[in-house]
Design an enzyme around this catalytic site. Structure first.
Site, mmCIF file in Angstrom:
data_model
loop_
_atom_site.group_PDB
_atom_site.id
_atom_site.type_symbol
_atom_site.label_atom_id
_atom_site.label_comp_id
_atom_site.label_asym_id
_atom_site.label_seq_id
_atom_site.Cartn_x
_atom_site.Cartn_y
_atom_site.Cartn_z
ATOM 1 N N LYS A 81 -2.604 27.436 -1.697
ATOM 2 C CA LYS A 81 -3.871 26.821 -2.126
ATOM 3 C C LYS A 81 -4.563 26.156 -0.932
ATOM 4 O O LYS A 81 -3.937 25.935 0.117
ATOM 5 C CB LYS A 81 -3.578 25.805 -3.223
ATOM 6 N N ARG A 86 0.095 14.278 -14.606
ATOM 7 C CA ARG A 86 -1.011 14.946 -13.953
ATOM 8 C C ARG A 86 -1.314 16.136 -14.847
ATOM 9 O O ARG A 86 -1.411 15.968 -16.056
ATOM 10 C CB ARG A 86 -0.634 15.285 -12.507
ATOM 11 N N TYR A 88 -16.110 4.881 23.061
ATOM 12 C CA TYR A 88 -16.695 3.900 22.145
ATOM 13 C C TYR A 88 -15.877 2.619 22.128
ATOM 14 O O TYR A 88 -14.638 2.654 22.061
ATOM 15 C CB TYR A 88 -16.744 4.461 20.729
ATOM 16 N N MET A 91 -16.169 11.979 17.354
ATOM 17 C CA MET A 91 -16.319 13.090 16.412
ATOM 18 C C MET A 91 -15.971 14.436 17.050
ATOM 19 O O MET A 91 -15.279 15.260 16.463
ATOM 20 C CB MET A 91 -17.766 13.119 15.881
HETATM 21 C C1 LIG Z 1 0.866 22.110 -4.235
HETATM 22 C C2 LIG Z 1 1.893 22.436 -5.230
HETATM 23 C C3 LIG Z 1 3.145 22.907 -4.838
HETATM 24 C C4 LIG Z 1 3.603 22.906 -3.411
HETATM 25 O O1 LIG Z 1 3.966 21.580 -3.080
HETATM 26 P P1 LIG Z 1 4.546 21.180 -1.664
HETATM 27 O O2 LIG Z 1 4.839 19.737 -1.789
HETATM 28 O O3 LIG Z 1 3.456 21.454 -0.678
HETATM 29 O O4 LIG Z 1 5.738 22.011 -1.422
HETATM 30 C C5 LIG Z 1 4.017 23.336 -5.830
HETATM 31 N N1 LIG Z 1 3.670 23.278 -7.127
HETATM 32 C C6 LIG Z 1 2.482 22.794 -7.534
HETATM 33 C C7 LIG Z 1 2.188 22.742 -8.989
HETATM 34 C C8 LIG Z 1 1.561 22.347 -6.609
HETATM 35 O O5 LIG Z 1 0.388 21.848 -7.024
#
Ligand SMILES: *Cc1c(COP(=O)(O)O)cnc(C)c1O
EC number: 5.1.1.1
Length: 344
Positions: free
Chosen positions: A38, A130, A246, A292
Site C-alpha cells: 500500500k 480500527r 536558517y 526545504m
Molecule cells: C499496513 C498493514 C500491514 C503491514 O503492516 P507492517 O507493520 O508494515 O508490517 C498488515 N496488515 C494490515 C491490515 C495493514 O494495514
C-alpha cells in the site's frame, strides 16, 4: 514529474527487499507470506517492488485503495491483490473492473458486495478498534454463504511484544476463525510474524520489514533498502564564527568547508535528521538546519567533495526515526516525488 540532472537520487535495492521477504517467508513456515505494498510500496514504488517479490514467489499483495490496484497495471503471473479498505457501495463498479478482491470491513460493505456473487476477504476487529466487523457480527450469520477467501484481523501492539493485547487479540481471532469458514486465516503484519508461530495462521502480511524497517523475525537483521545520494551544488569556506543556514544554528568553530547539497525536507529528509553524508569513504556530519530543498554538510575532511560531485546521504531508518521523532513508516512514505529513482 521527470527528474532533472541535479535531482537527488533514490536507489531502491529490490534484492534487499526480496532477502527481507524471504526472512518473513521462512518465519511464516508453511503459511503463505504476502506483502503489504500500500501507499505505493511504502513510498518506494509498488510496481517494481511487486515485480521483484512475485519473481521470488510472493503470491499475495495488499493495497489500501482501489486506485492503487489500477496503478499496478497488469499483475505478475499468479499474484492476487486484496484491498484493505474493502469496497464501499460507491466503489463496487470500479472494483468489478479490477483484478483484486476487497477486504470487507463493515456490515454494509458485506451486504452490498454479496450482490456481486464474487469472492472477498473479511476484516474482523479483535481489539484494535480500527477497521473491521466486530467478532459478534462476524459470527452472527452475516457471512453465511459468502465466498470468503481470507479472514483477517490486525494486531495493534506488535511493537511491544509483551503487551497483553497481543495474546488477547490472538485468542479472539482464533475463536472467530473456528466459527467462520474461509480458505485461509491471516493475523500477522511484520511485527506479528516476529511474535512467533502462534500468530502466523495461514497467511502473513508483512510490510515495513520488507522495506528494512522495524524488527526482523528471530532477531536477525534486515537489509537496508533505501540509498540516497544528493548533488553538491556549491562548496564554500566558512571562517570561524560564521553561521550556516536558517537561524545560523550552526556556527563554525574552525575554518570549515561546507557542501550545500540538493536535498531537503520537501524530499522527505527530516528537518531533525541528525544525519551525515559520506564522500569517498569520509563521514561528513550534517550541519545547520535542513531547508526545504537544501542541506549542508561539513566536508572539511573530505577533499573529494566539490561542486558537481555527489554525496551519499545516510538513511538509517531506526536512527533517523529516533532522531526525528517520526516513525519509520512516515519516513519511508514521506520520501518525496522529486528523486531520480533506480531499482536493482
Ligand atoms: C499496513 C498493514 C500491514 C503491514 O503492516 P507492517 O507493520 O508494515 O508490517 C498488515 N496488515 C494490515 C491490515 C495493514 O494495514
Amino acid at each position: 514529474m521527470p527528474a532533472s540532472p541535479l535531482s537527488a537520487r533514490l536507489h531502491v535495492d529490490t534484492a534487499a527487499i526480496v532477502a527481507n521477504w524471504r526472512r518473513f517467508a521462512v518465519a511464516s513456515g508453511p503459511a503463505d507470506c504476502g506483502a503489504a505494498i500500500k501507499a505505493d510500496g511504502y513510498g518506494l514504488g509498488a510496481r517494481p517492488v511487486l515485480a521483484a517479490l512475485a519473481a521470488a514467489g510472493c503470491r499475495d499483495a495488499f493495497v489500501a485503495h482501489w486506485d492503487e490496484v489500477a496503478a499496478l497495471g497488469p499483475l505478475p503471473e499468479g499474484v492476487r491483490v486484496a484491498v484493505l479498505h474493502g469496497a464501499a457501495p460507491a466503489e463496487i463498479g470500479m472494483a468489478m473492473t479490477l483484478p483484486a478482491r476487497p477486504v470487507l470491513v463493515t456490515a454494509a460493505q458485506v451486504a452490498a458486495w454479496r450482490a456481486t456473487g464474487r469472492p472477498c476477504d473479511i476484516m474482523v476487529d479483535t481489539g484494535m478498534n480500527r477497521l473491521g466487523l466486530s467478532p459478534a457480527e462476524a459470527v452472527s450469520g452475516l457471512l453465511d454463504g459468502l465466498a470468503v477467501d481470507t479472514l483477517h484481523s490486525h494486531l495493534a501492539c506488535t511493537e511491544e511484544p509483551l503487551h497483553p493485547l497481543n495474546a488477547a487479540q490472538r485468542a479472539v481471532f482464533a475463536d472467530v476463525a473456528a466459527r467462520v469458514p474461509a480458505r485461509r486465516y491471516a493475523l500477522a503484519n511484520s511485527g506479528g510474524v516476529c511474535l512467533g508461530p502462534d500468530y502466523v495462521f495461514g497467511l502473513t502480511r508483512p510490510g515495513i520489514g520488507l522495506y528494512g524497517g522495524g524488527a526482523a523475525p528471530g532477531g536477525a537483521r534486515l537489509d537496508p533498502v533505501v540509498q540516497l545520494s544528493a548533488p553538491v551544488l556549491q562548496v564554500r569556506d566558512v571562517p570561524p564564527g560564521g553561521g550556516v543556514g536558517y537561524g545560523a544554528s550552526f556556527v563554525a568553530a574552525r575554518p570549515t568547508r561546507v557542501a550545500v547539497v540538493g536535498l531537503g525536507y520537501a524530499d522527505g529528509y527530516p528537518r531533525s535528521a541528525a544525519g551525515f553524508g559520506v564522500v569517498d569513504g569520509v563521514v561528513c556530519p550534517l550541519i545547520g538546519r535542513v531547508s526545504m530543498d537544501l542541506t549542508t554538510f561539513d566536508v572539511t575532511d573530505a577533499p573529494a567533495a566539490r561542486e558537481g560531485s555527489w554525496i551519499d546521504v545516510g538513511f538509517d531508518l531506526a536512527a533517523m526515526a529516533a532522531a526525528s521523532g517520526r516513525s519509520q513508516y512516515e519516513l519511508l512514505t514521506g520520501l518525496g516525488r522529486r528523486y531520480a529513482r533506480t531499482y536493482r
